[in-house]
Write a protein that holds these residues in place. Structure first.
Motif, PDB file in Angstrom:
ATOM      1  N   GLN A 158       2.490  15.283   3.828  1.00 49.26           N
ATOM      2  CA  GLN A 158       2.238  14.965   2.427  1.00 49.26           C
ATOM      3  C   GLN A 158       3.388  14.169   1.803  1.00 49.26           C
ATOM      4  O   GLN A 158       3.600  14.215   0.596  1.00 49.26           O
ATOM      5  CB  GLN A 158       1.961  16.231   1.602  1.00 49.26           C
ATOM      6  CG  GLN A 158       0.755  17.032   2.090  1.00 49.26           C
ATOM      7  CD  GLN A 158       0.516  18.256   1.238  1.00 49.26           C
ATOM      8  OE1 GLN A 158       0.283  18.155   0.032  1.00 49.26           O
ATOM      9  NE2 GLN A 158       0.574  19.426   1.855  1.00 49.26           N
ATOM     10  N   ALA A 159       4.133  13.459   2.634  1.00 43.87           N
ATOM     11  CA  ALA A 159       5.210  12.602   2.152  1.00 43.87           C
ATOM     12  C   ALA A 159       4.692  11.182   1.998  1.00 43.87           C
ATOM     13  O   ALA A 159       3.957  10.666   2.856  1.00 43.87           O
ATOM     14  CB  ALA A 159       6.384  12.630   3.128  1.00 43.87           C
ATOM     15  N   SER A 160       5.069  10.543   0.908  1.00 43.06           N
ATOM     16  CA  SER A 160       4.606   9.184   0.621  1.00 43.06           C
ATOM     17  C   SER A 160       5.361   8.152   1.452  1.00 43.06           C
ATOM     18  O   SER A 160       6.537   8.336   1.791  1.00 43.06           O
ATOM     19  CB  SER A 160       4.807   8.860  -0.864  1.00 43.06           C
ATOM     20  OG  SER A 160       4.070   9.732  -1.683  1.00 43.06           O
ATOM     21  N   PHE A 161       4.662   7.057   1.765  1.00 41.56           N
ATOM     22  CA  PHE A 161       5.322   5.923   2.405  1.00 41.56           C
ATOM     23  C   PHE A 161       4.675   4.640   1.925  1.00 41.56           C
ATOM     24  O   PHE A 161       3.522   4.625   1.463  1.00 41.56           O
ATOM     25  CB  PHE A 161       5.292   6.040   3.934  1.00 41.56           C
ATOM     26  CG  PHE A 161       3.915   6.103   4.545  1.00 41.56           C
ATOM     27  CD1 PHE A 161       3.305   4.966   5.045  1.00 41.56           C
ATOM     28  CD2 PHE A 161       3.226   7.309   4.624  1.00 41.56           C
ATOM     29  CE1 PHE A 161       2.036   5.020   5.616  1.00 41.56           C
ATOM     30  CE2 PHE A 161       1.961   7.385   5.195  1.00 41.56           C
ATOM     31  CZ  PHE A 161       1.362   6.232   5.690  1.00 41.56           C
ATOM     32  N   LEU A 162       5.426   3.547   1.990  1.00 47.39           N
ATOM     33  CA  LEU A 162       4.984   2.233   1.518  1.00 47.39           C
ATOM     34  C   LEU A 162       4.970   1.244   2.675  1.00 47.39           C
ATOM     35  O   LEU A 162       5.833   1.302   3.559  1.00 47.39           O
ATOM     36  CB  LEU A 162       5.926   1.707   0.434  1.00 47.39           C
ATOM     37  CG  LEU A 162       6.043   2.509  -0.867  1.00 47.39           C
ATOM     38  CD1 LEU A 162       7.205   1.978  -1.696  1.00 47.39           C
ATOM     39  CD2 LEU A 162       4.748   2.449  -1.657  1.00 47.39           C
ATOM     40  N   TYR A 163       4.020   0.319   2.649  1.00 45.89           N
ATOM     41  CA  TYR A 163       3.991  -0.737   3.660  1.00 45.89           C
ATOM     42  C   TYR A 163       3.242  -1.947   3.100  1.00 45.89           C
ATOM     43  O   TYR A 163       2.308  -1.799   2.309  1.00 45.89           O
ATOM     44  CB  TYR A 163       3.343  -0.248   4.957  1.00 45.89           C
ATOM     45  CG  TYR A 163       1.937   0.299   4.803  1.00 45.89           C
ATOM     46  CD1 TYR A 163       0.823  -0.492   5.086  1.00 45.89           C
ATOM     47  CD2 TYR A 163       1.719   1.614   4.388  1.00 45.89           C
ATOM     48  CE1 TYR A 163      -0.466   0.011   4.962  1.00 45.89           C
ATOM     49  CE2 TYR A 163       0.439   2.127   4.266  1.00 45.89           C
ATOM     50  CZ  TYR A 163      -0.646   1.323   4.550  1.00 45.89           C
ATOM     51  OH  TYR A 163      -1.917   1.823   4.417  1.00 45.89           O
ATOM     52  N   PRO A 164       3.624  -3.159   3.508  1.00 45.72           N
ATOM     53  CA  PRO A 164       2.983  -4.368   2.989  1.00 45.72           C
ATOM     54  C   PRO A 164       1.793  -4.805   3.832  1.00 45.72           C
ATOM     55  O   PRO A 164       1.710  -4.485   5.029  1.00 45.72           O
ATOM     56  CB  PRO A 164       4.109  -5.406   3.063  1.00 45.72           C
ATOM     57  CG  PRO A 164       4.909  -4.980   4.257  1.00 45.72           C
ATOM     58  CD  PRO A 164       4.820  -3.472   4.309  1.00 45.72           C
ATOM     59  N   LEU A 165       0.898  -5.544   3.221  1.00 43.24           N
ATOM     60  CA  LEU A 165      -0.246  -6.112   3.944  1.00 43.24           C
ATOM     61  C   LEU A 165       0.219  -7.048   5.052  1.00 43.24           C
ATOM     62  O   LEU A 165      -0.458  -7.193   6.077  1.00 43.24           O
ATOM     63  CB  LEU A 165      -1.147  -6.881   2.960  1.00 43.24           C
ATOM     64  CG  LEU A 165      -2.347  -7.623   3.538  1.00 43.24           C
ATOM     65  CD1 LEU A 165      -3.294  -6.664   4.252  1.00 43.24           C
ATOM     66  CD2 LEU A 165      -3.083  -8.387   2.455  1.00 43.24           C
ATOM     67  N   SER A 166       1.384  -7.667   4.880  1.00 42.58           N
ATOM     68  CA  SER A 166       1.895  -8.596   5.897  1.00 42.58           C
ATOM     69  C   SER A 166       2.251  -7.903   7.205  1.00 42.58           C
ATOM     70  O   SER A 166       2.530  -8.571   8.203  1.00 42.58           O
ATOM     71  CB  SER A 166       3.109  -9.362   5.358  1.00 42.58           C
ATOM     72  OG  SER A 166       4.082  -8.475   4.851  1.00 42.58           O
ATOM     73  N   ASP A 167       2.237  -6.560   7.232  1.00 47.34           N
ATOM     74  CA  ASP A 167       2.423  -5.841   8.497  1.00 47.34           C
ATOM     75  C   ASP A 167       1.213  -5.981   9.412  1.00 47.34           C
ATOM     76  O   ASP A 167       1.305  -5.726  10.618  1.00 47.34           O
ATOM     77  CB  ASP A 167       2.661  -4.342   8.238  1.00 47.34           C
ATOM     78  CG  ASP A 167       4.098  -4.042   7.835  1.00 47.34           C
ATOM     79  OD1 ASP A 167       4.919  -4.976   7.803  1.00 47.34           O
ATOM     80  OD2 ASP A 167       4.390  -2.869   7.538  1.00 47.34           O
ATOM     81  N   PHE A 168       0.057  -6.366   8.837  1.00 45.91           N
ATOM     82  CA  PHE A 168      -1.174  -6.517   9.607  1.00 45.91           C
ATOM     83  C   PHE A 168      -1.354  -7.979  10.003  1.00 45.91           C
ATOM     84  O   PHE A 168      -1.128  -8.890   9.194  1.00 45.91           O
ATOM     85  CB  PHE A 168      -2.386  -6.057   8.787  1.00 45.91           C
ATOM     86  CG  PHE A 168      -2.362  -4.596   8.452  1.00 45.91           C
ATOM     87  CD1 PHE A 168      -3.075  -3.677   9.215  1.00 45.91           C
ATOM     88  CD2 PHE A 168      -1.631  -4.125   7.374  1.00 45.91           C
ATOM     89  CE1 PHE A 168      -3.054  -2.327   8.904  1.00 45.91           C
ATOM     90  CE2 PHE A 168      -1.599  -2.773   7.055  1.00 45.91           C
ATOM     91  CZ  PHE A 168      -2.313  -1.871   7.825  1.00 45.91           C
TER      92      PHE A 168
ATOM     93  N   PHE B  64       0.839  -1.195   0.000  1.00 42.87           N
ATOM     94  CA  PHE B  64       0.000   0.000   0.000  1.00 42.87           C
ATOM     95  C   PHE B  64       0.876   1.249   0.000  1.00 42.87           C
ATOM     96  O   PHE B  64       1.958   1.270   0.602  1.00 42.87           O
ATOM     97  CB  PHE B  64      -0.905   0.034   1.232  1.00 42.87           C
ATOM     98  CG  PHE B  64      -1.835  -1.138   1.333  1.00 42.87           C
ATOM     99  CD1 PHE B  64      -2.927  -1.246   0.478  1.00 42.87           C
ATOM    100  CD2 PHE B  64      -1.618  -2.134   2.260  1.00 42.87           C
ATOM    101  CE1 PHE B  64      -3.785  -2.336   0.554  1.00 42.87           C
ATOM    102  CE2 PHE B  64      -2.473  -3.230   2.348  1.00 42.87           C
ATOM    103  CZ  PHE B  64      -3.556  -3.329   1.496  1.00 42.87           C
ATOM    104  N   GLY B  65       0.403   2.269  -0.698  1.00 44.05           N
ATOM    105  CA  GLY B  65       1.043   3.576  -0.670  1.00 44.05           C
ATOM    106  C   GLY B  65       0.111   4.577  -0.018  1.00 44.05           C
ATOM    107  O   GLY B  65      -1.098   4.547  -0.245  1.00 44.05           O
ATOM    108  N   ASP B  66       0.664   5.463   0.789  1.00 43.77           N
ATOM    109  CA  ASP B  66      -0.161   6.472   1.459  1.00 43.77           C
ATOM    110  C   ASP B  66       0.702   7.693   1.743  1.00 43.77           C
ATOM    111  O   ASP B  66       1.913   7.683   1.475  1.00 43.77           O
ATOM    112  CB  ASP B  66      -0.745   5.907   2.754  1.00 43.77           C
ATOM    113  CG  ASP B  66      -2.096   6.529   3.098  1.00 43.77           C
ATOM    114  OD1 ASP B  66      -2.411   7.610   2.541  1.00 43.77           O
ATOM    115  OD2 ASP B  66      -2.824   5.962   3.928  1.00 43.77           O
TER     116      ASP B  66
END
Length: 398
Positions: free
Chosen positions: A357-367, A350-352
């Motif tokens: 207003q800075a972008s960051f990335l994280y995987p679903l496996s973090d949940f 996911f990107g958010d």
């Protein structure tokens, strides 16, 4: 084969972000990953999808990797600008360099290569190799702000005319690229990974030219098979190559069959936008599947039916279609494929954006996963994983 990519201070990315294709310990959908001979107990994913709202940085993520490739493979004359734009919403980062680092595998050897740079110059550059899993620092280039010069370190593992390559490296050029241009055979596999293995579609528009060129050679039957497998009623493709002073262009016509069994010729521009896009995908997808390369596609879902998006993704998961373990990395808004019948949890990213207003990335496996099969599409659209647009009432906006 891509292992990991790291970005810092590029476009909407401010802080260091790490994207990885390394398989987690989860046992779900084992066919979606493949083991690596270079290191023990190490597997990579065959695909990864990046979700998120518009303007969250999904495309910028692929642009970052594309920019890194461009800087490695493009020769700039002295004084020319590098294609780098730092994070502009913070006065400190505007004057700081962008940093890229990528880990990948070529011929069963892992490499870790990176550099930091501004639009005007390269600051730092480094390369590690891991033959048989053992780390070797091949070279390091460090910018010394006080002297206004680079400090260089070369190891015994890097062979060749290192002094000549160093002296020939301009401020806006990479040592890696310069050395390969001056016939470093040892560094050529690293350079070739960027120039030949890493491919992009959609980051700078979509063109049918490469597929048309492919059809004029030996690839026409494969392209037709690709189109027919996706239920496009195209019986034949006719390509006319037109030679111009700059480069050849192609007139593309498709052949259909009417109700009387007669052939009808269609100009490619008369085909639907989905047909045009799928045709444009044919050569890059068939090429990476045949060669075990890495393909990055921006907005895979645009103008394509969800079933066609699923068809393309599952080509990479299918060992018959993908015997050399090619990898697909794509951005999308298509949520119907967001399920555990298609993906492992570590294949979903996911990107958010944060408050700055800075972008960051994280995987679903973090949940933490729920017990049993989880409805990933519902979980995402209901906001469980974030990365959704915060839509407000039009009348409430000031």
């Amino acid at each position: 084969m891509l292992i990991e990519f790291r970005i810092q201070n590029f476009l909407s990315f401010k802080e260091l972000q790490t994207f990885t294709m390394v398989k987690s310990k989860s046992s779900e959908r084992p066919g979606n990953a493949f083991p690596i001979m270079a290191e023990k107990e190490f597997s990579l994913l065959k695909s990864a999808a990046v979700y998120g709202p518009n303007s969250c940085g999904k495309s910028n993520f692929l642009k970052a990797l594309s920019a890194m490739k461009g800087i490695v493979t493009t020769t700039l004359q002295r004084g020319m600008k590098l294609p780098l734009t730092p994070f502009r919403l913070n006065p400190e980062t505007v004057t700081q360099p962008t940093e890229f680092e990528v880990s990948f595998i070529v011929r069963d050897v892992k490499y870790q290569y990176g550099f930091s740079a501004s639009a005007d110059q390269i600051f730092d550059e480094w390369l590690f190799a891991f033959p048989a899993g053992r780390p070797q620092k091949w070279f390091e280039r460090v910018w010394d702000a006080e002297s206004g010069k680079h400090l260089w370190k070369f190891s015994q593992f890097l062979q060749g005319a290192k002094k000549l390559w160093q002296q020939s490296t301009r401020e806006n050029a990479l040592f890696l690229s310069t050395a390969v241009q001056l016939n470093s055979e040892q560094l050529k596999p690293v350079f070739d990974w960027f120039s030949k293995t890493l491919r992009f579609v959609g980051t700078e528009g979509l063109s049918p030219e490469s597929t048309a060129r492919f059809c004029t050679g030996s690839g026409k039957e494969d392209v037709l098979k690709f189109l027919k497998a996706a239920d496009f009623n195209i019986e034949d493709i006719r390509i006319e190559e037109k030679h111009l002073p700059t480069e050849p262009t192609y007139e593309i016509n498709t052949v259909h069959t009417d109700s009387n069994g007669q052939t009808v010729l269609f100009n490619f521009r008369d085909e639907s936008s989905g047909t045009q896009k799928f045709f444009s995908f044919a050569e890059p997808i068939l090429d990476v599947l045949a060669n075990g390369s890495v393909l990055c596609i921006d907005e895979l879902n645009v103008n394509l039916h969800p079933k066609l998006v699923q068809f393309l993704v599952e080509l990479f998961h299918d060992p018959k279609a993908n015997p050399k373990n090619a990898q697909l990395i794509f951005t999308t808004h298509e949520t119907t494929i967001l399920n555990q019948e298609i993906f492992r949890r570590d294949q979903i990213w996911f990107g958010d954006k944060n408050r700055e207003q800075a972008s960051f990335l994280y995987p679903l496996s973090d949940f933490s996963p729920k017990k049993g099969k989880e409805n990933l599409e519902l979980g995402y659209l209901s906001g469980r994983y974030g990365a959704l647009p915060l839509v407000r009432s039009f009348y409430g906006v000031q």
